[in-house]
Design a protein around this motif. Structure first.
Motif, PDB file in Angstrom:
ATOM      1  N   ASN A 108       0.861  -1.190   0.000  1.00  0.00           N
ATOM      2  CA  ASN A 108       0.000   0.000   0.000  1.00  0.00           C
ATOM      3  C   ASN A 108       0.892   1.233   0.000  1.00  0.00           C
ATOM      4  OD1 ASN A 108      -1.989   1.914   0.324  1.00  0.00           O
ATOM      5  ND2 ASN A 108      -2.569   1.295   2.393  1.00  0.00           N
ATOM      6  N   PHE A 109       1.511   1.509  -1.132  1.00  0.00           N
ATOM      7  CA  PHE A 109       2.440   2.637  -1.203  1.00  0.00           C
ATOM      8  C   PHE A 109       1.731   3.955  -0.948  1.00  0.00           C
ATOM      9  CE2 PHE A 109       4.918   5.932  -3.261  1.00  0.00           C
ATOM     10  CZ  PHE A 109       6.199   5.644  -2.822  1.00  0.00           C
ATOM     11  N   GLY A 110       0.517   4.099  -1.480  1.00  0.00           N
ATOM     12  CA  GLY A 110      -0.216   5.346  -1.274  1.00  0.00           C
ATOM     13  C   GLY A 110      -0.516   5.589   0.185  1.00  0.00           C
ATOM     14  N   GLY A 111      -0.966   4.540   0.891  1.00  0.00           N
ATOM     15  CA  GLY A 111      -1.236   4.686   2.320  1.00  0.00           C
ATOM     16  C   GLY A 111       0.014   4.990   3.109  1.00  0.00           C
ATOM     17  N   ALA A 112       1.133   4.358   2.754  1.00  0.00           N
ATOM     18  CA  ALA A 112       2.394   4.623   3.447  1.00  0.00           C
ATOM     19  C   ALA A 112       2.854   6.055   3.219  1.00  0.00           C
ATOM     20  CB  ALA A 112       3.468   3.640   2.967  1.00  0.00           C
ATOM     21  N   LYS A 113       2.637   6.570   2.007  1.00  0.00           N
ATOM     22  CA  LYS A 113       3.033   7.948   1.706  1.00  0.00           C
ATOM     23  C   LYS A 113       2.165   8.939   2.485  1.00  0.00           C
ATOM     24  CE  LYS A 113       5.438  10.972  -0.694  1.00  0.00           C
ATOM     25  NZ  LYS A 113       4.918  12.178  -0.065  1.00  0.00           N
ATOM     26  N   GLU A 114       0.873   8.684   2.568  1.00  0.00           N
ATOM     27  CA  GLU A 114      -0.006   9.571   3.338  1.00  0.00           C
ATOM     28  C   GLU A 114       0.384   9.569   4.803  1.00  0.00           C
ATOM     29  OE1 GLU A 114      -3.996   8.378   2.680  1.00  0.00           O
ATOM     30  OE2 GLU A 114      -3.995   8.894   0.541  1.00  0.00           O
ATOM     31  N   ARG A 115       0.697   8.410   5.339  1.00  0.00           N
ATOM     32  CA  ARG A 115       1.103   8.317   6.747  1.00  0.00           C
ATOM     33  C   ARG A 115       2.434   9.045   6.961  1.00  0.00           C
ATOM     34  NH1 ARG A 115      -0.601   7.940  11.924  1.00  0.00           N
ATOM     35  NH2 ARG A 115       0.870   6.758  13.218  1.00  0.00           N
ATOM     36  N   ALA A 116       3.350   8.970   5.997  1.00  0.00           N
ATOM     37  CA  ALA A 116       4.619   9.688   6.102  1.00  0.00           C
ATOM     38  C   ALA A 116       4.389  11.193   6.171  1.00  0.00           C
ATOM     39  CB  ALA A 116       5.521   9.339   4.920  1.00  0.00           C
TER      40      ALA A 116
END
Length: 814
Positions: free
Chosen positions: A303-311
Motif C-alpha cells: 500500500n504505497f499510497g497509504g504509506a506515503k499519506e502516513r509519512a
C-alpha cells in the motif's frame, strides 16, 4: 520539574565500566514499587470511606435540624405517638450505607487483587523473543532481477552511532511526544487517547509509550487484557529505572515490526530501500516511522499510497514538535521515495518459489538473510502463465478439465518456468512436482529407447494384433488393429499392442533400468502394464527424462538455484559448471529423436506443430481420460504439460494431443520469438549481485511529438494506464477489465513504459512502448482488447491475428 517521590526507588543506571543491577536488586525494586502502589490504593480507599462517613454525618445533622432526630433526647412527650413510624423509616434508610460502601469498596478490592496477581505473575525482562519465522530469502531471476522475497528480515542490530537522528525524531514525534519527560507511563497521554477514542467513535489512538511498547515486544505476549496492561506499566517503570532513554529508543527500533517481514529498523531499511539504516533520508525515515502503528496495512510494498499519506502525517508531527521546519517538511514531501524491492510477489511464481525455498535450505542451511539467484526466466514464466490461463479459460469447463501444470527447462536441466496450477491462492499444491499420476503412453519413451539400444530400429516391423502377456491383454484406444507397421509409425500413432510386445521382448527390468538412468525416481512395478504407463510419476521427473534424450546425457538434473549469497563476499553455494551424467548411445539417441519428431509431424501430437521450427514430443492419455500429457522439445527447450482434475475424475475425451499439445504450441510459438530477440543476462555462475530495478516514477520525456510521460504504470483496464494519478489512453485500444486487465498488470509489473502523443494536434490518445515494442500492438495481438475506431492499420492487423488464433477475449467468444 517533577517533584521526587520518597517511596519511588531511585533510578540505578549503570555507570561506565559497571555491570547492570542483578536480578535480586531488580526484584527488590519491583517489590517496593508494588508496596507503594498498594499503600496508595489504601490511602484512596480510606479517603473514600472518610468522605462517605462525613456525608452520612451531614445527612443525620440535617435530619435533626428538620425535626427528624430519632435519638432519645429528641423524643418529646408530644411526639412519642409518632416514634414507631420514625424508627421504621430510619430502618428502611439504614441499608443505603453498606450499599454505598460496597459500590466503592468492591471495585477497589477487585482492582487491588488484579494488581497483586499481575505483579505475582510478572515475567522477567527480555523473556520473549520476537517470532521471526524462517530466514529471509531475496529471490532473483536468471538475469538478476529481484522478483520476490520470503521469510523475515533481521538486518543488523543498530548501535547509537548507526541511528539516524531524523529517524529518532520521527518515531518520537508520531509515537510518544513526551518520551523524554515521562517515567515509562504517561498518564496525560493515556487520558488524551481515551478522550480521542471516546469522541472519535472507536479506537483511534493508543496510550502506550515507547517504553511500554518496548517491554511488550521483549517481555510480554500480545494478548489484549487489563492484566497485560498492568504488567506492561510495572515493567516500563522498571526499564526506565535501569536504562537510559536513548537505549530504550534504540532497543525499540531494533525489535519493532515494520511490515513485509522486516523486524528492526535496519532490516526495514534494507527491505524497502536497499540501504542500511544509517543512510536513510528524511522522507524515508518518516515513511518507516509511520509503519509501526499498522505495519501490515501500510507496508509500502502493498500500500504505497497509504504509506506515503502516513509519512506526510509524520512530517507534520515533526513540525509540531520542532524537530524540523515547515520548509524542510515541504521539501521532504516533494522528494520521490523509491522502493528497491518488488511491490508484490507475482502470484504465479509462488509454485516455483516454494520449490526454491526448500532447495535453498537444503543447499545452504545457515542462519541470516540470503539472496538466491534462480534459473527462472521472468518473460517465459509470464508467457507460460498466460497461455495456461487463456487455454483453460476457453476450453477447460467445456471439456471438464479443471487443472493444468507446465514445466519449461533447457536441455541442461535449468527450470526456466513453472506453472503448478491455475490459482496459487486457491491451492498451493504444486501439480508439477507433487502430483503423481499415471503417465500413460508418455512412458513408451523408455520402452522404445531400450529397444533401440538393443538392436531395434525405427524401420523394424511389428504387428498390431491382439496380444496377451500372461493374464494381461492390452487394447488400443481405437479398439482396432492395423496389422504390420514399422516402429516409427507405431510410436507416432501410440499403438499399445506394439509397445507391449516390444517391452516383453526387451524385458520390463531393462525398461525400468532405462527409466532410472534418465532420472525417474518414482516406484516402477515390474509388471507388463508398465510399458503403457501404469506407474505414477511426476511431471518434473518425466520432463527431465525427455531433456536427457535431447541433451544426450543421462540423467539431467533438474534445478532451480544457480547460487546463494549471504552477508559475506564468498557465495554460500555455487552450482558447479561441470555437467554430470553419462552419454546416451549416439545411434539410439538419434533414432529416438527421429521417432519423437514423427509424433508431431504426423502422429498423435500434430496439434503441437509450429511452423518453421523442428519439434518432437510424445502424447500420453490414461484410462477414462483421467490424465492428459504432452512433453515436447525444440533444439533449445523441453516443455512438459499435464491436464486433468485434482479428484482424478474423467475429462470429456481430453487426450494428450488435445489441450496439452495446444498449450505446448501456444507457448513455443511465442517463446521462440522472445528467445530469438535475446536479451543480455547477468552471469549467474559468478553470482554477482544484480542492481535492483526500482519502480520508475512518472517523468516528463522530451519527444518530437510533444511532451511524453514515462514510468511504471498502474492498469485501469487494458486500454487505460495511470502514471501516479495521470491517466493515459492507449491509441487504438478499447480496454477490457477483469482477468485481462490483471494479466496486463502482471506483464507490466516493475517495467518501464514510455508514452508519447500519437499526433501533435492535441489527440488525447498516446502510443506507448515497452522494451522498444508498441504496447497497443502487444495487447491487441494477445486478445487483450478490441481495436478502436481510431486504430491505424498495424493495430487492426494485430487484432486480426488474435481473432484468427482465438486468443484472449476472442477465445472466450468462441
Amino acid at each position: 520539574m517533577a517533584h521526587s517521590d520518597p517511596d519511588r526507588p531511585s533510578p540505578e543506571k549503570p555507570r561506565p565500566g559497571e555491570s547492570p543491577p542483578d536480578a535480586g536488586a531488580a526484584a527488590r525494586e519491583a517489590a517496593a514499587a508494588a508496596r507503594t502502589l498498594v499503600r496508595q490504593l489504601g490511602y484512596l480507599g480510606g479517603s473514600a470511606a472518610r468522605g462517605l462517613g462525613r456525608r452520612l454525618t451531614g445527612m443525620v445533622r440535617a435530619n435533626r435540624k428538620a425535626g427528624h432526630d430519632t435519638g432519645p433526647r429528641a423524643m418529646k412527650p408530644a411526639r412519642q405517638a409518632a416514634a414507631p413510624a420514625v424508627i421504621a423509616q430510619a430502618q428502611r434508610r439504614r441499608p443505603i450505607l453498606p450499599a454505598l460502601l460496597a459500590l466503592v469498596g468492591l471495585p477497589l478490592a477487585l482492582l487491588a487483587g488484579l494488581v497483586l496477581y499481575s505483579f505475582a505473575t510478572l515475567p522477567p525482562l527480555g523473556g520473549v523473543a520476537a517470532e521471526t519465522g524462517q530466514r529471509a530469502l531475496t529471490v532473483e531471476a536468471d538475469d538478476g532481477r529481484v522478483f520476490a522475497t520470503r521469510g523475515t528480515f533481521q538486518g543488523q542490530k543498530l548501535t547509537a552511532a548507526d541511528l539516524p537522528p531524523r529517524m529518532a525524531q520521527a518515531i518520537i514525534a508520531i509515537e510518544d511526544r513526551r518520551f523524554r519527560s515521562h517515567w515509562g507511563v504517561d498518564p496525560r497521554g493515556l487520558v488524551r487517547a481515551l478522550w480521542r477514542n471516546a469522541t472519535g467513535g472507536g479506537i483511534r489512538e493508543g496510550g502506550s509509550t515507547i517504553t511500554q511498547q518496548y517491554v511488550r515486544l521483549t517481555s510480554l505476549t500480545q494478548e489484549k487484557t487489563l492484566r497485560r496492561k498492568i504488567q506492561e506499566a510495572f515493567l516500563a517503570l522498571r526499564v526506565e529505572s535501569t536504562m537510559s532513554k536513548d537505549d530504550i529508543l534504540l532497543g525499540y527500533l531494533n525489535t519493532a515490526y515494520f511490515g513485509a517481514g522486516a523486524y528492526g529498523l535496519d532490516a526495514a531499511a534494507r527491505r524497502y530501500f536497499g540501504k542500511g539504516a544509517k543512510a536513510l533520508t528524511l522522507p524515508e525515515s518518516a515513511m518507516l516511522a509511520g509503519l509501526v502503528r499498522a505495519p501490515s496495512q501500510l507496508a509500502p510494498t502493498r500500500n504505497f499510497g497509504g504509506a506515503k499519506e502516513r509519512a506526510d502525517v509524520v512530517l507534520q508531527a515533526m513540525v509540531e514538535t520542532g524537530a524540523i521546519t515547515a520548509a524542510e517538511a515541504d521539501k521532504a514531501r516533494a522528494e520521490t521515495v523509491t522502493l528497491r524491492t518488488p511491490p508484490e510477489t507475482p502470484p504465479g511464481t509462488n509454485y516455483f518459489l516454494d520449490m526454491v525455498s526448500a532447495d535453498a535450505k537444503r543447499l545452504a542451511d545457515t542462519s541470516g538473510d540470503v539472496t538466491v539467484r534462480t534459473t527462472l526466466n521472468l518473460d517465459l514464466q509470464s508467457l507460460a502463465e498466460g497461455v495456461v490461463a487463456r487455454r483453460m479459460d476457453a476450453e477447460g469447463k467445456k471439456k471438464k478439465a479443471g487443472q493444468a501444470a507446465m514445466v519449461v527447462m533447457n536441455k541442461e536441466g535449468a527450470i526456466l518456468a513453472m506453472v503448478g496450477g491455475r490459482d496459487y491462492e486457491e491451492s498451493q499444491f504444486n501439480r508439477a512436482i507433487q502430483a503423481k499420476r499415471q503417465a500413460g503412453s508418455l512412458f513408451k519413451l523408455f520402452v522404445y529407447l531400450t529397444a533401440y539400444e538393443t538392436g531395434f530400429t525405427p524401420e523394424t516391423v511389428l504387428v498390431d494384433r491382439p496380444t496377451q502377456i500372461g493374464d494381461w491383454e492390452p487394447q488400443n484406444s481405437t479398439g482396432r488393429f492395423k496389422g504390420a507397421m514399422p516402429l516409427r509409425t507405431a510410436f507416432a500413432q501410440s499403438v499399445n499392442t506394439v509397445a507391449a510386445q516390444l517391452a516383453d521382448e526387451v524385458g520390463i527390468p531393462a525398461v525400468i533400468a532405462t527409466a532410472r538412468r534418465l532420472g525417474v525416481t518414482s516406484e516402477l512395478p515390474n509388471v507388463p502394464s508398465l510399458a503403457l504407463g501404469s506407474a505414477e510419476v511426476t511431471l518434473l521427473e518425466m520432463t527431465r527424462a525427455y531433456a536427457g534424450v535431447l541433451a544426450g546425457l543421462a540423467p539431467v538434473e533438474a534445478y532451480g538455484v544457480h547460487a546463494i549469497r549471504g552477508g559475506a563476499p564468498q557465495p554460500l553455494y555455487l552450482r558447479p559448471e561441470t555437467r554430470g551424467g553419462k552419454a546416451l548411445p549416439t545411434e539410439a539417441r538419434a533414432m529416438m529423436l527421429e521417432s519423437l519428431q514423427a509424433v508431431v509431424d504426423g502422429g498423435t501430437g500434430k496439434g503441437a506443430r509450429v511452423s518453421g521450427l523442428p519439434v518432437g514430443g510424445k502424447t500420453g492419455t490414461t484410462q477414462d481420460y483421467r490424465d492428459a500429457w504432452f512433453i515436447g522439445m525444440t533444439p533449445d527447450l523441453v516443455v512438459g504439460v499435464w491436464v486433468g482434475n485434482d479428484d482424478n475424475s474423467s475429462m470429456n475425451r481430453v487426450g494428450g494431443g488435445d489441450i496439452p499439445a495446444s498449450l505446448f504450441r501456444d507457448f513455443i510459438q511465442r517463446a521462440s520469438a522472445q528467445m530469438a530477440r535475446g536479451r543480455k543476462r547477468t552471469s549467474a555462475a559468478r553470482a554477482e549481485p544484480a542492481p535492483a530495478t526500482p519502480p520508475v516514477p512518472p517523468r516528463e520525456v522530451a519527444s518530437a511529438a510533444g511532451t511524453a510521460i514515462g514510468g511504471v504504470p498502474d492498469v485501469i483496464d487494458t486500454g487505460t494506464l495511470a502514471f501516479r494519478g495521470r491517466t493515459v489512453r492507449l491509441l487504438g485500444v478499447d480496454g477490457e477489465g477483469g482477468a485481462l486487465a490483471r494479466q496486463l498488470a502482471r506483464y507490466l509489473r516493475r517495467r518501464d513504459v514510455v508514452c508519447t502523443p500519437a499526433t501533435g494536434d492535441g489527440d488525447p490518445a498516446l502510443r506507448c512502448q515497452i522494451d522498444g515494442n508498441d504496447l497497443s500492438a502487444i495487447i491487441l495481438a494477445a486478445g487483450g482488447g478490441r481495436a478502436s475506431e481510431d486504430a491505424p492499420a498495424d493495430l487492426l492487423a494485430a487484432e486480426e491475428q488474435a481473432r484468427s488464433e482465438r486468443l484472449g477475449l476472442w477465445g472466450r467468444e468462441r
